[in-house]
Scaffold this motif. Structure first.
Motif, PDB file in Angstrom:
ATOM      1  N   HIS A   1      12.425 -29.922 -30.959  1.00 20.59           N
ATOM      2  CA  HIS A   1      12.802 -29.112 -32.108  1.00 20.59           C
ATOM      3  C   HIS A   1      11.931 -27.861 -32.196  1.00 20.59           C
ATOM      4  N   PHE A   2      10.686 -27.979 -31.744  1.00 16.95           N
ATOM      5  CA  PHE A   2       9.839 -26.791 -31.687  1.00 16.95           C
ATOM      6  C   PHE A   2       9.044 -26.815 -30.392  1.00 16.95           C
ATOM      7  N   ASP A   3       8.405 -25.710 -30.067  1.00 19.05           N
ATOM      8  CA  ASP A   3       7.940 -25.484 -28.701  1.00 19.05           C
ATOM      9  C   ASP A   3       6.448 -25.157 -28.577  1.00 19.05           C
ATOM     10  N   SER A   4       5.673 -25.413 -29.624  1.00 19.54           N
ATOM     11  CA  SER A   4       4.248 -25.080 -29.547  1.00 19.54           C
ATOM     12  C   SER A   4       3.506 -25.895 -30.594  1.00 19.54           C
ATOM     13  N   MET A   5       2.273 -25.543 -30.836  1.00 23.43           N
ATOM     14  CA  MET A   5       1.504 -26.238 -31.869  1.00 23.43           C
ATOM     15  C   MET A   5       1.975 -25.855 -33.265  1.00 23.43           C
ATOM     16  N   GLU A   6       2.798 -24.805 -33.373  1.00 24.83           N
ATOM     17  CA  GLU A   6       3.370 -24.395 -34.652  1.00 24.83           C
ATOM     18  C   GLU A   6       4.818 -24.872 -34.729  1.00 24.83           C
ATOM     19  N   ALA A   7       5.215 -25.376 -35.892  1.00 20.81           N
ATOM     20  CA  ALA A   7       6.575 -25.881 -36.076  1.00 20.81           C
ATOM     21  C   ALA A   7       7.519 -24.737 -36.455  1.00 20.81           C
ATOM     22  N   VAL A   8       7.724 -23.839 -35.489  1.00 25.38           N
ATOM     23  CA  VAL A   8       8.635 -22.706 -35.667  1.00 25.38           C
ATOM     24  C   VAL A   8       9.468 -22.534 -34.397  1.00 25.38           C
ATOM     25  N   THR A   9      10.631 -21.902 -34.541  1.00 21.79           N
ATOM     26  CA  THR A   9      11.411 -21.596 -33.347  1.00 21.79           C
ATOM     27  C   THR A   9      10.686 -20.494 -32.576  1.00 21.79           C
ATOM     28  N   PRO A  10      10.718 -20.540 -31.243  1.00 24.35           N
ATOM     29  CA  PRO A  10       9.944 -19.590 -30.439  1.00 24.35           C
ATOM     30  C   PRO A  10      10.357 -18.127 -30.617  1.00 24.35           C
ATOM     31  N   THR A  11      11.638 -17.853 -30.770  1.00 22.43           N
ATOM     32  CA  THR A  11      12.066 -16.458 -30.803  1.00 22.43           C
ATOM     33  C   THR A  11      12.130 -15.869 -32.204  1.00 22.43           C
ATOM     34  N   ALA A 152      28.453 -31.281 -30.258  1.00 17.21           N
ATOM     35  CA  ALA A 152      27.802 -31.405 -31.557  1.00 17.21           C
ATOM     36  C   ALA A 152      26.315 -31.651 -31.346  1.00 17.21           C
ATOM     37  N   THR A 153      25.592 -31.758 -32.423  1.00 16.38           N
ATOM     38  CA  THR A 153      24.164 -32.056 -32.370  1.00 16.38           C
ATOM     39  C   THR A 153      23.928 -33.514 -32.755  1.00 16.38           C
ATOM     40  N   LEU A 154      22.827 -34.058 -32.304  1.00 16.49           N
ATOM     41  CA  LEU A 154      22.384 -35.371 -32.768  1.00 16.49           C
ATOM     42  C   LEU A 154      21.319 -35.233 -33.853  1.00 16.49           C
ATOM     43  N   ALA A 155      20.749 -34.035 -33.966  1.00 15.48           N
ATOM     44  CA  ALA A 155      19.632 -33.818 -34.881  1.00 15.48           C
ATOM     45  C   ALA A 155      20.073 -33.904 -36.342  1.00 15.48           C
ATOM     46  N   ALA A 156      19.248 -34.571 -37.129  1.00 17.03           N
ATOM     47  CA  ALA A 156      19.471 -34.592 -38.572  1.00 17.03           C
ATOM     48  C   ALA A 156      19.120 -33.218 -39.141  1.00 17.03           C
ATOM     49  N   ARG A 157      19.713 -32.888 -40.285  1.00 14.83           N
ATOM     50  CA  ARG A 157      19.396 -31.608 -40.907  1.00 14.83           C
ATOM     51  C   ARG A 157      17.946 -31.592 -41.379  1.00 14.83           C
ATOM     52  N   ASP A 158      17.273 -30.496 -41.082  1.00 17.23           N
ATOM     53  CA  ASP A 158      15.934 -30.306 -41.622  1.00 17.23           C
ATOM     54  C   ASP A 158      16.045 -29.345 -42.805  1.00 17.23           C
ATOM     55  N   ALA A 159      14.908 -28.959 -43.387  1.00 14.91           N
ATOM     56  CA  ALA A 159      14.918 -28.091 -44.566  1.00 14.91           C
ATOM     57  C   ALA A 159      15.600 -26.763 -44.263  1.00 14.91           C
ATOM     58  N   TYR A 160      15.339 -26.183 -43.094  1.00 17.23           N
ATOM     59  CA  TYR A 160      15.950 -24.895 -42.737  1.00 17.23           C
ATOM     60  C   TYR A 160      17.472 -25.013 -42.706  1.00 17.23           C
ATOM     61  N   ALA A 161      17.989 -26.045 -42.034  1.00 11.73           N
ATOM     62  CA  ALA A 161      19.444 -26.224 -41.944  1.00 11.73           C
ATOM     63  C   ALA A 161      20.045 -26.478 -43.322  1.00 11.73           C
ATOM     64  N   ALA A 162      19.375 -27.282 -44.133  1.00 13.18           N
ATOM     65  CA  ALA A 162      19.882 -27.587 -45.467  1.00 13.18           C
ATOM     66  C   ALA A 162      19.913 -26.333 -46.344  1.00 13.18           C
ATOM     67  N   ARG A 163      18.868 -25.532 -46.295  1.00 12.32           N
ATOM     68  CA  ARG A 163      18.795 -24.309 -47.121  1.00 12.32           C
ATOM     69  C   ARG A 163      19.833 -23.275 -46.712  1.00 12.32           C
ATOM     70  N   HIS A 164      20.257 -23.303 -45.447  1.00 13.36           N
ATOM     71  CA  HIS A 164      21.239 -22.329 -44.974  1.00 13.36           C
ATOM     72  C   HIS A 164      22.661 -22.893 -44.940  1.00 13.36           C
TER      73      HIS A 164
END
Length: 195
Positions: A1-11, A152-164
């Motif tokens: 879901h994220f790609d570093s020590m920070e929980a953010v999308t890389p781009t 489709a995705t298997l991932a559950a909605r996180d806060a970002y997906a829910a807010r959008h």
């Protein structure tokens, strides 16, 4: 879901819900993939594994590929796709199976791109399927002799997906291909069916 020590999308650096221990997540991911591969080897003679790069794992997908390549370097029944480009292919009988997450370029341009990148395989096969997943909802379209399959995705909605307001249905799809005749069986499983 994220790609570093920070929980953010890389781009785009969208804030994501995630366990903050990246090494733990990586270890779990490798173990899950090894378990799936080992289970499949009980039934199948050969395995070809693609850890397709996506917009959330630009670096981690390479790390998983390297880890699996080392883990199965002495197992001749397993091949790991180590392509440096995010456009993967596998030739199975008269089928050309393509894989691209869908985060770069337009999905509609993929048939021509794969035909150009993999001219020999494209010319030697009768059925072409390209799988994507970036948009998290199901779509299928035939274009230029190619079936484009968006999963489709298997991932559950996180806060970002829910807010959008992203409300994609969750599912996994297993598609079986006949070496001569192409797609012949599809099975769908949802999280509710197994849990």
């Amino acid at each position: 879901h994220f790609d570093s020590m920070e929980a953010v999308t890389p781009t785009n650096r969208h804030l994501l819900d995630a366990d903050g221990r990246f090494p733990k997540i990586t270890r779990v991911a490798v173990r899950i993939l090894r378990t799936v591969i080992d289970m499949a080897l009980v039934k199948h003679e050969k395995m070809h594994v693609v850890c397709a790069e996506g917009n959330h794992d630009l670096a981690s997908s390479d790390g998983l590929t390297i880890a699996l390549t080392i883990a199965y370097e002495n197992e001749p029944r397993v091949t790991i796709d180590d392509s440096a480009l995010p456009f993967y292919k596998y030739k199975f009988g008269k089928n050309l199976l393509g894989f691209h997450h869908g985060h770069t370029g337009r999905t509609a341009s993929l048939p021509m791109l794969f035909a150009q990148m993999y001219r020999k395989d494209f010319g030697e096969t009768e059925h072409t399927y390209i799988h994507t997943g970036h948009r998290h909802h199901v779509a299928e379209k035939d274009s230029m002799g190619t079936r484009l399959i968006q999963h489709a995705t298997l991932a559950a909605r996180d806060a970002y997906a829910a807010r959008h307001g992203y409300l994609a249905a969750r599912q996994a799809k297993a598609i079986t291909y006949h070496s001569e005749f192409g797609e012949y069986e599809t099975k769908v499983t949802t999280p509710e069916m197994v849990g």
